[in-house]
Design a protein around this motif. Structure first.
Motif, PDB file in Angstrom:
ATOM      1  N   GLN A  70      -6.980  -1.461   3.333  1.00  0.00           N
ATOM      2  CA  GLN A  70      -5.563  -2.489   2.796  1.00  0.00           C
ATOM      3  C   GLN A  70      -6.026  -3.222   1.349  1.00  0.00           C
ATOM      4  N   LEU A  71      -4.954  -3.473   0.827  1.00  0.00           N
ATOM      5  CA  LEU A  71      -5.062  -4.153  -0.429  1.00  0.00           C
ATOM      6  C   LEU A  71      -5.715  -5.507  -0.108  1.00  0.00           C
ATOM      7  N   PRO A  72      -6.729  -6.172  -0.902  1.00  0.00           N
ATOM      8  CA  PRO A  72      -7.285  -7.670  -0.751  1.00  0.00           C
ATOM      9  C   PRO A  72      -6.078  -8.565  -0.797  1.00  0.00           C
ATOM     10  N   GLU A 128       0.713  -1.226  -0.015  1.00  0.00           N
ATOM     11  CA  GLU A 128      -0.155  -0.049   0.041  1.00  0.00           C
ATOM     12  C   GLU A 128       0.890   1.288   0.017  1.00  0.00           C
ATOM     13  N   ALA A 129       2.045   1.028   0.550  1.00  0.00           N
ATOM     14  CA  ALA A 129       2.940   2.279   0.780  1.00  0.00           C
ATOM     15  C   ALA A 129       3.778   2.324  -0.663  1.00  0.00           C
ATOM     16  N   GLY A 130       3.745   1.527  -1.559  1.00  0.00           N
ATOM     17  CA  GLY A 130       4.470   1.646  -2.829  1.00  0.00           C
ATOM     18  C   GLY A 130       6.138   1.335  -2.391  1.00  0.00           C
ATOM     19  N   ALA A 131       6.230   0.515  -1.324  1.00  0.00           N
ATOM     20  CA  ALA A 131       7.639   0.134  -0.850  1.00  0.00           C
ATOM     21  C   ALA A 131       8.321  -1.122  -0.955  1.00  0.00           C
ATOM     22  N   ALA A 132       7.554  -1.997  -1.789  1.00  0.00           N
ATOM     23  CA  ALA A 132       8.159  -3.487  -2.376  1.00  0.00           C
ATOM     24  C   ALA A 132       9.629  -3.059  -2.964  1.00  0.00           C
ATOM     25  N   GLY A 133       9.586  -2.124  -3.785  1.00  0.00           N
ATOM     26  CA  GLY A 133      10.827  -2.049  -4.467  1.00  0.00           C
ATOM     27  C   GLY A 133      12.181  -2.136  -3.617  1.00  0.00           C
ATOM     28  N   ARG A 134      11.973  -1.747  -2.272  1.00  0.00           N
ATOM     29  CA  ARG A 134      13.050  -1.793  -1.432  1.00  0.00           C
ATOM     30  C   ARG A 134      13.751  -3.073  -1.058  1.00  0.00           C
ATOM     31  N   PHE A 135      13.121  -4.069  -1.416  1.00  0.00           N
ATOM     32  CA  PHE A 135      13.291  -5.456  -1.188  1.00  0.00           C
ATOM     33  C   PHE A 135      13.635  -6.296  -2.128  1.00  0.00           C
ATOM     34  N   ASN A 136      14.297  -7.448  -1.998  1.00  0.00           N
ATOM     35  CA  ASN A 136      14.807  -8.313  -2.913  1.00  0.00           C
ATOM     36  C   ASN A 136      13.738  -9.202  -3.483  1.00  0.00           C
TER      37      ASN A 136
END
Length: 204
Positions: free
Chosen positions: A192-194, A146-154
């Motif tokens: 939250q996203l489903p 939701e925060a658009g933060a997935a790109g911070r992780f491998n």
């Protein structure tokens, strides 16, 4: 349900196939409210993974004297405070997720808290990597996508569970009735996203 055995297999696969190429392997661990993120996180901790929880960071940042605390009180008012000046988290949650007749203010709260929490997470991952580059670091957070933060992780790990299991877990956690838990879970899940969308983004 994720078993310890599956966690062990995943841990070994990541270590052998990826870790040699990436000095510090960064994993995001996410899922909806009361999905079992912490239980899965503990499985990885027992296997030697380093883990930090966004909820713990947010709790620390919302203590009196912190800049986030000041901003939250400025936006939501002194009615969210306990007599000792600390934030009454259930009251803040009620205001943020929207009481009867009032609009949700989750985005407003997240805009205050998320940047500071993610900054602290990044500092933690950097420090872990500096101390020992041959480790795996996991950030457990409910709103990574939701925060658009997935790109911070491998890699991204998503934890899911059945609706009734979610309600029962939430009721047991707060010591409330399942009826009250169901209403609160429904309200919070709306922000939250489903699960089906989270699963699409998951590596595991």
């Amino acid at each position: 349900m994720v078993t310890v055995k599956r966690a062990e297999v995943y841990f070994c696969d990541l270590t052998s196939a990826i870790q040699r190429e990436i000095p510090l392997l960064k994993l995001g661990l996410t899922g909806g409210i009361a999905s079992g993120k912490s239980a899965v996180g503990e499985m990885f901790v027992k296997l030697g993974v380093r883990l930090i929880r966004a909820d713990d960071i947010a709790h620390e940042l919302m203590q009196p004297g912190q800049a986030v605390y000041d901003e939250v009180v400025r936006h939501f008012g002194t009615e969210i405070l306990n007599p000792d000046g600390s934030i009454h988290r259930p009251r803040l949650a009620s205001l943020a997720f929207g009481e009867a007749g009032h609009a949700s203010r989750v985005k407003e709260l997240n805009a205050i808290v998320h940047p500071a929490v993610m900054k602290r997470e990044d500092e933690w991952m950097r420090d872990v990597g500096l101390r020992d580059s041959d480790v795996i670091a996991i950030v457990e957070a409910a709103l990574i996508l939701e925060a658009g933060a997935a790109g911070r992780f491998n890699h991204l790990i998503v934890v899911t569970c059945g609706p009734e299991q979610r309600v029962q877990r939430f009721a047991a956690r707060l010591g409330i009735s399942e009826e009250a838990a169901r209403a609160e879970v429904t309200r919070r899940m709306a922000a939250q996203l489903p699960d089906v969308e989270k699963i699409k983004a998951a590596d595991l």
